[in-house]
Scaffold this active site. Structure first.
Site, short mmCIF file in Angstrom:
data_model
loop_
_atom_site.label_atom_id
_atom_site.label_comp_id
_atom_site.label_asym_id
_atom_site.label_seq_id
_atom_site.Cartn_x
_atom_site.Cartn_y
_atom_site.Cartn_z
N GLY A 1 0.82 -1.19 0.00
CA GLY A 1 0.00 0.00 0.00
C GLY A 1 0.85 1.25 0.00
O GLY A 1 1.93 1.28 -0.61
N ILE A 2 0.39 2.24 0.73
CA ILE A 2 1.10 3.50 0.79
C ILE A 2 1.28 3.90 2.25
O ILE A 2 0.46 3.56 3.10
CB ILE A 2 0.34 4.59 0.02
N GLY A 3 2.38 4.57 2.56
CA GLY A 3 2.61 4.99 3.92
C GLY A 3 4.00 4.62 4.39
O GLY A 3 4.84 4.11 3.63
N ILE B 1 5.14 2.31 6.56
CA ILE B 1 5.53 0.90 6.63
C ILE B 1 5.87 0.34 5.25
O ILE B 1 6.93 -0.28 5.08
CB ILE B 1 4.46 0.06 7.36
N GLU C 1 -2.49 -3.00 -6.31
CA GLU C 1 -3.54 -2.05 -6.68
C GLU C 1 -2.97 -0.65 -6.84
O GLU C 1 -3.48 0.14 -7.62
CB GLU C 1 -4.66 -2.05 -5.65
N GLY D 1 -8.21 -3.12 -1.10
CA GLY D 1 -7.83 -4.38 -1.73
C GLY D 1 -7.19 -5.37 -0.80
O GLY D 1 -6.64 -6.38 -1.24
#
Length: 446
Positions: free
Chosen positions: A223-225, A227, A246, A344
């Site tokens: 994902g984003i961020g 971590i 995604e 997702g």
């Protein structure tokens, strides 16, 4: 779908005839209609601003979208009678409105949204897009956000596009011909950027633990961020990683340039990064512009667990708000307060575990609110929604280690999760879990 140009027609004539101001374009929208707005970094700001200016002329316009980086002025209380948002994923710009009952939220897997639009379950009358300039054949690109927008455009009665000279041209399932557009508003404005946060020691330790689970040749979903950024920064010594996700951000670009991500071992779209949208800085947008090694596709393909599972060593990496001691994952709410959505996560968790050599990882800091609250809890907060079930969870990672829950019984799961919780909370977690087991043993079925 409208017919494409024939040899006797000129798409340039159509383009010129349908160019107009943003105000004229949104005048095509009527009260009571359902309006879809393209998502993420591709929300068409000029069209949104013009639509809000018409608020005194409109009533009960339903606005549907995923997360958007642009402002969402249509959620302000003063526009309550004119607009109501239905969020398919809750971003920060609509969160207050959703929790104040000025907007709605539809819990749905990202992979299933295009089908819901196609069937009219999520209705779309007007589609507002943000596209690249047309090429020599009259095709515009959806640019940095394909996701569910193709389904919305296909279903809409009217398609209005902000055509932006600064929108990247992307490859894959990412084009629309100008003859399919009813209103064209030209623009030359930068895309909204999402800056990267500074990594701290907790994120770096989590990133190192997650990276230890990523094998050479693995295909990644992130994902984003902080971590995901920390994970990527810990993978510089890996070989032939691939990406099927995604979305991705700037950290992927760095590993491509370092020769770590080659996509050589991927089995779905081999040799290419496969994604549905991107969010990040101008560096990222420049990277995807006219880059045939990045394949954009709709979320019903990218997120389809059966497609995901065909990738070799598919490794999904997702985060959470809370995890209880049985392994239930809450990612979309804080108690009864809605925070984000399904996205997702489940699509990729289920796809990854069906992949040959695949792994599904949930990575979280052990605490929140500066160490005052444990994110590993005996029971989820009242009203919290389970996004990923205990049956789907495999690896859980915090800064204190890795817990592998697959095939473990409830007692084993609890002990594994307590072992990676923050030391300040372990004794209390042990006591509360013992109390839960005791109450369960003395309960009476009725």
């Amino acid at each position: 779908m409208k017919p494409l140009v024939t040899p006797t027609q000129s798409w340039r004539d159509h383009y010129k005839r349908h160019c107009m101001s943003a105000e004229e374009a949104v005048s095509k929208i009527s009260s009571g209609e359902n309006v879809y707005i393209q998502s993420n970094a591709a929300a068409p700001e000029l069209l949104i601003q013009a639509l809000v200016k018409r608020s005194d002329q409109l009533r009960d316009v339903r606005i549907h979208h995923l997360m958007t980086l642009s402002p969402a002025p249509y959620t302000l209380p003063k526009y309550r009678d004119a607009f109501r948002v239905n969020a398919l994923f809750i971003g920060g710009n609509v969160r207050d409105a959703v929790n104040d009952d000025r907007a709605d939220y539809t819990p749905i897997f990202l992979s299933e949204i295009p089908n819901a639009i196609d069937k009219g379950i999520i209705p779309v009358d007007v589609c507002l897009l943000h596209l690249s300039m047309p090429d020599e054949h009259g095709f515009c690109s959806y640019g940095v956000s394909v996701d569910v927008s193709v389904a919305a455009q296909r279903r809409a009665r009217i398609v209005i596009a902000q055509v932006n000279a600064q929108m990247p041209r992307t490859f894959g399932q990412a084009t629309i011909h100008v003859t399919e557009i009813d209103g064209i508003v030209e623009a030359d404005i930068p895309l909204p950027e999402l800056k990267r946060g500074e990594l701290g020691p907790i994120e770096r330790q989590i990133g190192a633990y997650v990276a230890s689970l990523v094998e050479d040749g693995a295909t990644l979903q992130l994902g984003i961020g902080k971590i995901p950024d920390a994970v990527l920064s810990s993978l510089t010594d890996r070989k032939d990683l691939g990406v099927h996700t995604e979305m991705f951000s700037d950290g992927v670009v760095e590993l491509v340039e370092a020769g770590v991500i080659t996509n050589a071992c991927k089995t779905v779209l081999s040799g290419k990064i496969a994604t549905s949208f991107v969010m990040g800085t101008k560096r990222l947008y420049d990277f995807v512009d006219n880059n045939p090694s990045v394949e954009f596709a709709t979320s019903d393909f990218i997120n389809d667990p059966f497609v995901v599972g065909q990738n070799y060593k598919m490794t999904s990496i997702n985060s959470a708000i809370q995890i209880d001691l049985s392994g239930q994952v809450c990612s979309g709410s804080i108690g009864t307060q809605l925070y984000s959505g399904f996205g997702g996560q489940v699509d990729f968790v289920r796809g990854a575990v069906r992949s040959k050599g695949g792994k599904a990882i949930i990575a979280i800091p052990s605490t929140a609110k500066n160490g005052k609250i444990s994110k590993i809890v005996p029971l989820l907060a009242a009203g919290a929604g389970v996004v990923t079930s205990r049956g789907d969870v495999h690896y859980v990672v915090t800064e204190y280690g890795i817990a592998d829950l697959y095939g473990k019984n409830l007692n084993q799961r609890a002990q594994s999760l307590i072992a990676i919780s923050h030391p300040d909370f372990r004794e209390n977690l042990e006591e509360q879990y013992a109390n839960i087991r005791m109450r369960s043993a003395h309960s009476i079925d009725v």
